[in-house]
Design a protein around this motif. Sequence first.
Motif, short mmCIF file in Angstrom:
data_model
loop_
_atom_site.label_atom_id
_atom_site.label_comp_id
_atom_site.label_asym_id
_atom_site.label_seq_id
_atom_site.Cartn_x
_atom_site.Cartn_y
_atom_site.Cartn_z
N GLY A 1 0.79 -1.22 0.00
CA GLY A 1 0.00 0.00 0.00
C GLY A 1 0.82 1.27 0.00
O GLY A 1 0.26 2.36 -0.11
N ALA A 2 2.14 1.15 0.13
CA ALA A 2 2.97 2.34 0.27
C ALA A 2 4.36 2.08 -0.30
O ALA A 2 4.90 0.99 -0.17
CB ALA A 2 3.10 2.73 1.74
N ALA A 3 4.93 3.10 -0.91
CA ALA A 3 6.30 3.03 -1.41
C ALA A 3 7.01 4.33 -1.10
O ALA A 3 6.43 5.40 -1.26
CB ALA A 3 6.32 2.78 -2.92
N ALA A 4 8.26 4.23 -0.66
CA ALA A 4 9.12 5.40 -0.53
C ALA A 4 10.28 5.21 -1.50
O ALA A 4 10.91 4.15 -1.53
CB ALA A 4 9.64 5.56 0.89
N ALA B 1 3.11 -2.58 3.36
CA ALA B 1 1.65 -2.50 3.37
C ALA B 1 1.19 -1.08 3.70
O ALA B 1 0.25 -0.54 3.10
CB ALA B 1 1.06 -3.49 4.38
N HIS B 2 1.86 -0.44 4.68
CA HIS B 2 1.45 0.88 5.17
C HIS B 2 2.66 1.81 5.25
O HIS B 2 3.79 1.35 5.35
CB HIS B 2 0.81 0.75 6.55
CG HIS B 2 -0.36 -0.17 6.59
ND1 HIS B 2 -1.63 0.24 6.25
CD2 HIS B 2 -0.46 -1.49 6.89
CE1 HIS B 2 -2.47 -0.80 6.35
NE2 HIS B 2 -1.78 -1.86 6.74
N ARG B 3 2.39 3.10 5.28
CA ARG B 3 3.50 4.07 5.24
C ARG B 3 4.19 4.24 6.59
O ARG B 3 5.28 4.82 6.64
CB ARG B 3 3.00 5.41 4.72
CG ARG B 3 2.19 6.24 5.69
CD ARG B 3 1.65 7.47 4.98
NE ARG B 3 0.95 8.42 5.83
CZ ARG B 3 -0.27 8.24 6.35
NH1 ARG B 3 -0.91 7.11 6.13
NH2 ARG B 3 -0.83 9.18 7.09
N ASP B 4 3.58 3.77 7.67
CA ASP B 4 4.15 3.97 9.00
C ASP B 4 4.97 2.78 9.48
O ASP B 4 5.14 2.54 10.67
CB ASP B 4 3.03 4.28 10.01
CG ASP B 4 2.00 3.16 10.05
OD1 ASP B 4 2.14 2.18 9.30
OD2 ASP B 4 1.04 3.28 10.83
N PHE C 1 10.02 5.00 4.68
CA PHE C 1 10.82 6.21 4.48
C PHE C 1 12.23 6.02 5.05
O PHE C 1 13.23 6.30 4.40
CB PHE C 1 10.17 7.43 5.15
CG PHE C 1 8.93 7.92 4.44
CD1 PHE C 1 9.03 8.85 3.42
CD2 PHE C 1 7.68 7.47 4.81
CE1 PHE C 1 7.89 9.31 2.77
CE2 PHE C 1 6.54 7.93 4.18
CZ PHE C 1 6.64 8.85 3.15
#
Lengths: 82, 82, 163, 163
Positions: free
Chosen positions: D32-35, D117-120, D124
């Motif tokens: 769900g998230a990519a940095a 899955a998630h940005r937290d 990053f």
Amino acid sequence: MNHVKLLFFATLRERMGIKTLDLDVPADLTIQGLKDRLSAEYPKVNASLKSVVVSINREFAPDESVIPQNAEIGMFPPVSGG
Amino acid sequence: MNHVKLLFFATLRERMGIKTLDLDVPADLTIQGLKDRLSAEYPKVNASLKSVVVSINREFAPDESVIPQNAEIGMFPPVSGG
Amino acid sequence: MQPSNFPTIFSITEDEIDLNDLLARITLTSTGAAAIFTGMVRGETSRRGSTQANAGDEHQTEYLEYEAYIPMAEEKMKQVADEIRAKWDAIEGIAIVQRIGKLYPKTPTVLIACTAAHRDTGVFEAARYGIDRLKEIVPIWKKEVSPGGEFWVEGEYMPKAGE
Amino acid sequence: MQPSNFPTIFSITEDEIDLNDLLARITLTSTGAAAIFTGMVRGETSRRGSTQANAGDEHQTEYLEYEAYIPMAEEKMKQVADEIRAKWDAIEGIAIVQRIGKLYPKTPTVLIACTAAHRDTGVFEAARYGIDRLKEIVPIWKKEVSPGGEFWVEGEYMPKAGE
């Protein structure tokens, strides 16, 4: 009387069954007063009004804001973009 | 004697004027011993040897490492990729 | 270079998000680093807020359907960009893009990208701040459609007046 | 999903870095998230390490020329990916790409991308760690060519044995 245009989004739009609503309201009506009127006239939207976010002319507005003439008022649940 | 293959990169390659060098070295030679030999035979590379990074078979190796048979030895300045 | 020359892109679009193009548009001659966040539609999702979800809490998503209050969302995206510039003055370019419409698993839905001369100037923090703020104040919503039915995903943040 | 199914891409290439393609290749159904971090060639550069450089310290870069000890660089990229997974167990996909050859200002030269899955969950921080480590232990060098001449950019990090 002031003319205002209401825009509904997400659950508000689905519960209201309409995207927009044009209303004439008293010049001193607040957002709280508008919510009360919607609640009375459209009881089906009540479940959404508890946590509704309201904008006046695309800025977030608290319940005590007085609605200006020709306001564009957005009503929607907390945002969930991303 | 051990056979070793030296690979030079960046400033080391430019100062040596060659990309690779095949050498036969004593079986107990260390990286420090190899540096000393290069310094004597190729004085033009001395300026680069002060901060050279050395790898043996693609792993970073300290001066006291003994060079194994058929080693691939990389010699280069601190990396600057990105 | 004056800050007024720094590119700021914000967009709400039904088109594919093109990272190569967006990155090029916020890269200046002085730029040496970019941090980019993208979010995608998850096909398998744990319940919201439950990162320790059991396998039994997982469910399938067929697609997400996004809608936006477009003119206000554009204004709030600009506000997020302004907030980023106020907090990290080394930021050069900023791109904030939300894709809307019906979006299927693995599809990028949102992008926040920040550029700067060097990577130690706040680009990572700025991109992180950007996606956090987008999820608080930019009026966009998504409905999840799964084999078990459909429901609106609702956020939790109540914006303050004037925010 | 087993970690062994998590995609890890590492590449040293003379080709353009295609962010869209790389992102797609490290996006799973559960993602769900990519940095993503990218570095570019700066056409105007302050002296290395001098972020408060005066205008007089700036100089122009015509191009950078990169070279790599390719087989060792690939092994060290894999090591960076392994270190990321050891530190942030939520990371799903990782891409580490260095472009080499003659590269002109505004051109992306390096990419580190991490998905979760998630940005937290550390995406990053993982991407930031990845670029920091690449600049410490992956054997790649660049020579800067400018109107005033050419010089090799040298790093400062001396890797420890076995690192």
